[in-house]
Design a protein around this motif. Structure first.
Motif, short mmCIF file in Angstrom:
data_model
loop_
_atom_site.label_atom_id
_atom_site.label_comp_id
_atom_site.label_asym_id
_atom_site.label_seq_id
_atom_site.Cartn_x
_atom_site.Cartn_y
_atom_site.Cartn_z
N LYS A 67 30.33 -32.47 -8.61
CA LYS A 67 29.91 -31.60 -9.72
C LYS A 67 30.61 -32.01 -11.01
CE LYS A 67 28.74 -27.39 -7.16
NZ LYS A 67 29.10 -25.97 -6.92
N SER A 68 31.90 -32.33 -10.91
CA SER A 68 32.65 -32.75 -12.10
C SER A 68 32.11 -34.05 -12.66
CB SER A 68 34.14 -32.89 -11.76
OG SER A 68 34.73 -31.63 -11.54
N ILE A 69 31.73 -34.98 -11.78
CA ILE A 69 31.14 -36.25 -12.24
C ILE A 69 29.86 -35.98 -13.01
CG2 ILE A 69 30.03 -38.39 -11.46
CD1 ILE A 69 31.99 -38.39 -9.09
N ILE A 70 28.99 -35.10 -12.46
CA ILE A 70 27.71 -34.77 -13.13
C ILE A 70 27.98 -34.10 -14.47
CG2 ILE A 70 25.65 -33.33 -12.97
CD1 ILE A 70 25.81 -33.83 -9.87
N ASN A 71 28.93 -33.16 -14.52
CA ASN A 71 29.27 -32.47 -15.77
C ASN A 71 29.70 -33.46 -16.85
OD1 ASN A 71 28.81 -30.03 -14.56
ND2 ASN A 71 30.97 -29.55 -14.21
N VAL A 72 30.55 -34.42 -16.45
CA VAL A 72 31.09 -35.40 -17.42
C VAL A 72 29.99 -36.33 -17.91
CG1 VAL A 72 32.63 -37.39 -17.64
CG2 VAL A 72 33.46 -35.29 -16.57
N ASN A 92 38.00 -35.35 4.92
CA ASN A 92 37.85 -33.91 5.11
C ASN A 92 38.91 -33.10 4.36
OD1 ASN A 92 39.82 -34.91 7.03
ND2 ASN A 92 39.74 -32.90 8.01
N PHE A 93 39.92 -33.78 3.80
CA PHE A 93 40.95 -33.11 3.00
C PHE A 93 40.59 -33.07 1.52
CE2 PHE A 93 43.27 -33.92 6.81
CZ PHE A 93 44.29 -32.99 6.86
N LEU A 94 39.60 -33.86 1.10
CA LEU A 94 39.32 -34.04 -0.32
C LEU A 94 38.17 -33.13 -0.77
CD1 LEU A 94 39.57 -37.94 -0.43
CD2 LEU A 94 41.37 -36.26 -0.90
N PRO A 95 38.20 -32.65 -2.02
CA PRO A 95 37.15 -31.75 -2.53
C PRO A 95 35.93 -32.52 -3.01
CG PRO A 95 38.79 -32.08 -4.23
CD PRO A 95 39.24 -32.89 -3.04
N LEU A 96 35.25 -33.23 -2.11
CA LEU A 96 34.21 -34.19 -2.50
C LEU A 96 33.04 -33.52 -3.22
CD1 LEU A 96 34.16 -36.49 0.66
CD2 LEU A 96 35.44 -36.78 -1.46
N ALA A 97 32.57 -32.37 -2.73
CA ALA A 97 31.43 -31.70 -3.35
C ALA A 97 31.75 -31.25 -4.78
CB ALA A 97 30.99 -30.51 -2.51
N GLY A 151 37.41 -26.69 -11.21
CA GLY A 151 37.24 -26.91 -9.77
C GLY A 151 38.09 -26.07 -8.86
N ARG A 152 38.74 -25.04 -9.42
CA ARG A 152 39.61 -24.16 -8.61
C ARG A 152 40.65 -24.99 -7.87
NH1 ARG A 152 36.86 -20.25 -4.78
NH2 ARG A 152 38.89 -19.25 -4.89
N TYR A 153 41.44 -25.72 -8.64
CA TYR A 153 42.45 -26.62 -8.08
C TYR A 153 43.43 -25.88 -7.18
CZ TYR A 153 45.87 -30.48 -8.08
OH TYR A 153 46.73 -31.48 -7.71
N MET A 213 43.36 -35.44 -4.36
CA MET A 213 41.97 -35.33 -4.81
C MET A 213 41.16 -36.61 -4.69
SD MET A 213 41.64 -32.91 -8.14
CE MET A 213 42.99 -33.50 -9.11
N ALA A 214 41.64 -37.69 -5.32
CA ALA A 214 40.81 -38.89 -5.44
C ALA A 214 41.66 -40.15 -5.41
CB ALA A 214 40.01 -38.82 -6.76
N PRO A 215 41.98 -40.66 -4.21
CA PRO A 215 42.83 -41.84 -4.12
C PRO A 215 42.30 -43.04 -4.89
CG PRO A 215 42.56 -40.83 -1.96
CD PRO A 215 41.64 -40.10 -2.89
#
Length: 471
Positions: free
Chosen positions: A130-135, A121-126, A361-363, A317-319
């Motif tokens: 989107k970033s995965i799809i963009n790449v 619940n702390f991570l920006p999963l959604a 992603g509005r870090y 973000m992504a452990p």
């Protein structure tokens, strides 16, 4: 009446209000403008009074919200003890204990206080999705091609761009991408030491750093460490001439949570520069501050290129992506050569996903939300430990990050307590993991970056009762 005396007089009035609990933990103080009118003084005098209260940890600033009475002002439990320099027999790290704790990593039924991993619940999963799809859409090779050994150019540029705390002193060319922060630390140690060399670390120290030192055939020198101010620089100075490197977590240290004051950082950089000893600075928690602004790393004060500044997205973000970096200063070429031999390059897909998130992603928004959640949990766990644990418990006072260090009654062995807690689906990191010596047996580290639920509250209470029953 002189300005200096006036601001101290105002600070003393507020101090007495806090001590008598007229102003209680969490209460908001008047804004600077309101206080100026209330006391009929200059704005600068009020600023000095608030700075005086902040320096005593009686109030704290929250960006865009104002000043509040801090938890520290009315803490009921003492700070953990400072250990002395050891010259006793080295026991080595407790590999079996570390394996036991890490063995719980995939058990979703456990309340995970043990490992330094933020909850989902702390991570920006959604947004990460989107970033995965963009790449995937933009890469013709689907991430199968090799990258430069130094690392993905876009990622290095985005990291440099987001390293605002360095005020432009770090560029994309200064960075080398690594497989997480531990890989950066390991490579940095390898670049500046030979087997048999001595490396200074905090005491207690993150067990991963202890393991890396041991694996490289190095000797760890544990420096006494204060739970608020960090490494004892006088003790460090005595051993610096015999050291080949230092390895410290200066901002929101793991496991103690302290933020080394800027003056101490400047002095640390001055000392290592004088003795020409590299400093590996693990700044992985630096963005997770509770105060008004991100604290400077030692790297900011480094003019000689001796500080090797380590960072990662693993805590924010992504452990599982294992994306980290190091700004190795004068040792950059050595790091790149080592990386070429070890891994050739980093996985390009993960690097591109993180670069895309940093760009779109509005870090800053994500970090702000993350910090608010972590700070809220910090207040919850402080309150829970104070309520449910024995009165002689000693508790750290982190200024950021998500680690809490507890020192319990000397009759408690947290290795034994771990087994009892695990039978109740609760875990934590026993203190013995954080030293090469037989110490910290009555200590534990708790991770509070998890969703705070009724079960979490209940499990803290259960843990407190277990401790009471073992005294």
């Amino acid at each position: 009446m002189g300005k200096e005396v006036l601001y101290l007089k105002i600070a003393k009035i507020m101090m007495e209000q806090i001590q008598t609990e007229t102003l209680q933990f969490g209460d908001k103080l008047p804004s600077l403008r309101s206080a100026q009118k209330l006391y009929n003084v200059s704005l600068n005098t009020i600023k000095l009074a608030y700075m005086e209260l902040e320096s005593r940890s009686l109030i704290e600033s929250r960006p865009k919200f104002g000043y509040y009475v801090s938890h520290t002002s009315q803490r009921k439990l003492d700070l953990p003890s400072v250990t002395k320099m050891k010259d006793s027999k080295i026991e080595g790290t407790k590999e079996d204990l570390i394996d036991k704790v890490f063995g719980t990593i995939s058990d979703s039924g456990i309340t995970q206080f043990a490992l330094a991993i933020p909850g989902k619940n702390f991570l920006p999963l959604a947004k990460m999705k989107k970033s995965i799809i963009n790449v995937i859409k933009s890469k013709n090779d689907f991430g199968t091609n090799y990258e430069p050994v130094q690392g993905n150019h876009n990622l290095r540029r985005e990291i440099a761009k987001w390293s605002l705390v360095m005020e432009g002193k770090i560029t994309e060319d200064d960075l080398v991408i690594t497989s997480g922060a531990m890989n950066a630390i390991y490579n940095s140690l390898m670049a500046v030491t030979q087997p048999g060399d001595s490396v200074a670390i905090e005491s207690p120290a993150y067990f991963g750093i202890l393991q890396a030192i041991q694996l490289l055939g190095l000797k760890a020198v544990e420096i006494p460490t204060h739970p608020v101010y960090g490494v004892d620089l006088d003790a460090l100075k005595k051993v610096l001439p015999k050291l080949s490197a230092c390895c410290f977590v200066t901002n929101f240290n793991n496991p103690m949570g302290f933020q080394m004051p800027n003056e101490h950082k400047k002095e640390l950089v001055r000392l290592i520069t004088h003795y020409n000893v590299p400093l590996i600075e693990d700044d992985i928690y630096g963005n997770l501050y509770f105060g008004a602004e991100r604290p400077k790393p030692c790297k900011f004060y480094d003019e000689a290129g001796l500080v090797m500044w380590v960072g990662s997205v693993s805590k924010t973000m992504a452990p599982g992506y294992r994306v980290g970096w190091v700004a190795p200063g004068q040792f950059k070429d050595r790091i790149i050569r080592q990386k070429l031999v070890q891994t050739v390059c980093s996985p390009s897909l993960y690097s591109d996903v993180i670069a895309d998130f940093l760009e779109y992603g509005r870090y800053d928004h994500h970090l702000r939300m993350f910090r608010n959640k972590v700070y809220s949990n910090y207040l919850q766990i402080q309150r829970a430990v104070t309520s449910y644990f024995p009165d002689n418990t000693k508790i750290s006072e982190p200024k950021g990050g998500f680690m809490l260090w507890l020192e319990l009654d000397k009759r408690i062995c947290t290795e034994d307590l771990f087994d009892e807690a695990f039978s109740h689906k609760i875990n934590f990191a026993p203190g013995r993991m954080f030293s090469q010596y037989d110490q910290y047996r009555n200590c534990m580290r708790l991770n509070y970056a998890l969703e705070w639920t009724d079960r979490v509250e209940s499990d803290i209470e259960k843990l407190g009762n277990m401790i009471k029953n073992n005294i």
